[in-house]
Design a protein around this motif. Structure first.
Motif, PDB file in Angstrom:
ATOM      1  N   ILE A   7       0.854  -1.189   0.000  1.00 17.87           N
ATOM      2  CA  ILE A   7       0.000   0.000   0.000  1.00 17.87           C
ATOM      3  C   ILE A   7       0.890   1.240   0.000  1.00 17.87           C
ATOM      4  O   ILE A   7       1.814   1.346   0.796  1.00 17.87           O
ATOM      5  N   ASP A   8       0.564   2.179  -0.911  1.00 20.95           N
ATOM      6  CA  ASP A   8       1.336   3.418  -1.050  1.00 20.95           C
ATOM      7  C   ASP A   8       0.433   4.595  -0.710  1.00 20.95           C
ATOM      8  O   ASP A   8      -0.628   4.762  -1.301  1.00 20.95           O
ATOM      9  N   VAL A   9       0.862   5.422   0.241  1.00 26.21           N
ATOM     10  CA  VAL A   9       0.047   6.539   0.715  1.00 26.21           C
ATOM     11  C   VAL A   9       0.495   7.900   0.169  1.00 26.21           C
ATOM     12  O   VAL A   9      -0.025   8.928   0.580  1.00 26.21           O
ATOM     13  N   SER A  10       1.438   7.926  -0.761  1.00 28.55           N
ATOM     14  CA  SER A  10       1.987   9.204  -1.227  1.00 28.55           C
ATOM     15  C   SER A  10       0.956  10.132  -1.857  1.00 28.55           C
ATOM     16  O   SER A  10       1.132  11.334  -1.821  1.00 28.55           O
ATOM     17  N   SER A  33       7.473  10.872  -0.971  1.00 28.90           N
ATOM     18  CA  SER A  33       7.034  11.956  -0.084  1.00 28.90           C
ATOM     19  C   SER A  33       8.193  12.351   0.820  1.00 28.90           C
ATOM     20  O   SER A  33       9.014  11.516   1.164  1.00 28.90           O
ATOM     21  N   ASN A  34       8.200  13.613   1.235  1.00 30.70           N
ATOM     22  CA  ASN A  34       9.253  14.135   2.104  1.00 30.70           C
ATOM     23  C   ASN A  34       8.658  14.579   3.438  1.00 30.70           C
ATOM     24  O   ASN A  34       7.521  14.251   3.755  1.00 30.70           O
ATOM     25  N   ALA A  35       9.420  15.348   4.193  1.00 31.35           N
ATOM     26  CA  ALA A  35       9.012  15.798   5.529  1.00 31.35           C
ATOM     27  C   ALA A  35       8.302  17.148   5.447  1.00 31.35           C
ATOM     28  O   ALA A  35       8.891  18.135   5.012  1.00 31.35           O
ATOM     29  N   ARG A  36       7.048  17.178   5.884  1.00 30.40           N
ATOM     30  CA  ARG A  36       6.246  18.399   5.818  1.00 30.40           C
ATOM     31  C   ARG A  36       6.802  19.521   6.687  1.00 30.40           C
ATOM     32  O   ARG A  36       6.678  20.687   6.344  1.00 30.40           O
ATOM     33  N   SER A  37       7.435  19.181   7.811  1.00 25.92           N
ATOM     34  CA  SER A  37       7.959  20.238   8.669  1.00 25.92           C
ATOM     35  C   SER A  37       9.202  20.905   8.068  1.00 25.92           C
ATOM     36  O   SER A  37       9.552  22.012   8.457  1.00 25.92           O
ATOM     37  N   VAL A  38       9.825  20.274   7.089  1.00 26.06           N
ATOM     38  CA  VAL A  38      10.950  20.882   6.376  1.00 26.06           C
ATOM     39  C   VAL A  38      10.447  21.674   5.175  1.00 26.06           C
ATOM     40  O   VAL A  38      10.953  22.745   4.875  1.00 26.06           O
ATOM     41  N   ARG A  43       1.559  16.825   0.162  1.00 26.99           N
ATOM     42  CA  ARG A  43       1.907  15.418  -0.052  1.00 26.99           C
ATOM     43  C   ARG A  43       3.080  14.963   0.810  1.00 26.99           C
ATOM     44  O   ARG A  43       3.379  13.771   0.853  1.00 26.99           O
ATOM     45  N   ASN A  44       3.758  15.885   1.474  1.00 29.74           N
ATOM     46  CA  ASN A  44       4.800  15.487   2.409  1.00 29.74           C
ATOM     47  C   ASN A  44       4.158  15.021   3.710  1.00 29.74           C
ATOM     48  O   ASN A  44       3.030  15.401   4.023  1.00 29.74           O
ATOM     49  N   LEU A  45       4.869  14.203   4.469  1.00 32.32           N
ATOM     50  CA  LEU A  45       4.325  13.637   5.699  1.00 32.32           C
ATOM     51  C   LEU A  45       4.632  14.514   6.905  1.00 32.32           C
ATOM     52  O   LEU A  45       5.736  15.047   7.037  1.00 32.32           O
ATOM     53  N   SER A  46       3.653  14.615   7.794  1.00 33.21           N
ATOM     54  CA  SER A  46       3.864  15.315   9.065  1.00 33.21           C
ATOM     55  C   SER A  46       4.783  14.468   9.941  1.00 33.21           C
ATOM     56  O   SER A  46       4.986  13.271   9.692  1.00 33.21           O
ATOM     57  N   ASP A  47       5.310  15.064  10.991  1.00 33.46           N
ATOM     58  CA  ASP A  47       6.171  14.314  11.911  1.00 33.46           C
ATOM     59  C   ASP A  47       5.434  13.132  12.524  1.00 33.46           C
ATOM     60  O   ASP A  47       6.004  12.049  12.683  1.00 33.46           O
ATOM     61  N   MET A  81      17.779  17.552  -0.132  1.00 34.12           N
ATOM     62  CA  MET A  81      17.488  16.137   0.085  1.00 34.12           C
ATOM     63  C   MET A  81      18.093  15.672   1.402  1.00 34.12           C
ATOM     64  O   MET A  81      17.440  14.987   2.196  1.00 34.12           O
ATOM     65  N   VAL A  82      19.336  16.056   1.637  1.00 35.54           N
ATOM     66  CA  VAL A  82      20.021  15.665   2.867  1.00 35.54           C
ATOM     67  C   VAL A  82      19.300  16.250   4.079  1.00 35.54           C
ATOM     68  O   VAL A  82      19.135  15.569   5.098  1.00 35.54           O
ATOM     69  N   LYS A  83      18.826  17.478   3.971  1.00 37.02           N
ATOM     70  CA  LYS A  83      18.097  18.107   5.077  1.00 37.02           C
ATOM     71  C   LYS A  83      16.841  17.302   5.433  1.00 37.02           C
ATOM     72  O   LYS A  83      16.551  17.060   6.606  1.00 37.02           O
ATOM     73  N   HIS A  84      16.096  16.866   4.418  1.00 35.53           N
ATOM     74  CA  HIS A  84      14.906  16.037   4.666  1.00 35.53           C
ATOM     75  C   HIS A  84      15.303  14.701   5.291  1.00 35.53           C
ATOM     76  O   HIS A  84      14.664  14.245   6.245  1.00 35.53           O
ATOM     77  N   ILE A  85      16.342  14.077   4.758  1.00 33.64           N
ATOM     78  CA  ILE A  85      16.783  12.777   5.264  1.00 33.64           C
ATOM     79  C   ILE A  85      17.216  12.903   6.725  1.00 33.64           C
ATOM     80  O   ILE A  85      16.863  12.055   7.554  1.00 33.64           O
ATOM     81  N   GLN A  86      17.939  13.953   7.070  1.00 34.46           N
ATOM     82  CA  GLN A  86      18.354  14.167   8.459  1.00 34.46           C
ATOM     83  C   GLN A  86      17.141  14.321   9.376  1.00 34.46           C
ATOM     84  O   GLN A  86      17.097  13.739  10.465  1.00 34.46           O
ATOM     85  N   HIS A  87      16.162  15.077   8.923  1.00 38.19           N
ATOM     86  CA  HIS A  87      14.963  15.282   9.748  1.00 38.19           C
ATOM     87  C   HIS A  87      14.196  13.969   9.923  1.00 38.19           C
ATOM     88  O   HIS A  87      13.782  13.633  11.038  1.00 38.19           O
ATOM     89  N   ILE A  88      14.010  13.242   8.857  1.00 41.72           N
ATOM     90  CA  ILE A  88      13.265  11.983   8.932  1.00 41.72           C
ATOM     91  C   ILE A  88      13.989  10.993   9.836  1.00 41.72           C
ATOM     92  O   ILE A  88      13.365  10.300  10.644  1.00 41.72           O
TER      93      ILE A  88
END
Length: 154
Positions: A7-10, A33-38, A43-47, A81-88
């Motif tokens: 199942i894909d929720v993107s 999908s990426n991090a909504r707080s960043v 379509r980005n995900l909340s924390d 991209m790195v900023k999102h990856i660090q946050h996630i």
């Protein structure tokens, strides 16, 4: 889940994400999908979504589209991209991060124009302090794990 489908929720709304969480038991994915707080994109995900996806053993694939990385719509950059990856990683842990480039669905205003540019992302993650094992998880191991968990013979 009975059919062994991932199942894909993107492309789901927030309510749809939480419905999938409520009515399923297997890992699921947010394939691109990426991090909504960043970057505040719908379509980005909340924390909280990142935490719930990680608890379920799912994976979110970093989307390379500039609109998902930065609110100003500039060129899609490796540093974003790195900023999102660090946050996630901070919110959900290293095991819930993958790559979901969306190369086939986004405009070509990309620093990483295609898969041949992946060594740049690899080096940026190394420079940001990610371990080799963590980079392997991001690049393929986490997604492979979900595939093996969900796509087993039913």
């Amino acid at each position: 889940e009975r059919l062994g489908i991932i199942i894909d929720v993107s492309h789901l709304s927030d309510a749809g994400f939480y419905d999938v969480l409520k009515y399923t038991t297997q890992p699921f994915v947010a394939s691109h999908s990426n991090a909504r707080s960043v970057c505040d994109h719908a379509r980005n995900l909340s924390d909280d979504m990142i935490r719930q996806l990680a608890k379920r053993g799912g994976v979110m694939g970093i989307n390379f589209a500039s609109d998902f990385l930065k609110e100003n719509g500039e060129i899609s950059s490796v540093s974003s991209m790195v900023k999102h990856i660090q946050h996630i990683k901070e919110i959900g842990g290293i095991d819930c991060i993958g790559l979901g480039t969306d190369f086939d669905g986004i405009p070509q205003n990309l620093e990483l124009k295609d898969a041949s540019y992946m060594p740049q992302l690899y080096q940026a993650l190394k420079d940001a302090g990610f371990l080799e094992e963590e980079i392997e998880k991001i690049f393929y191991r986490n997604v492979l794990r979900v595939y093996q968990d969900v796509l087993k013979e039913k």
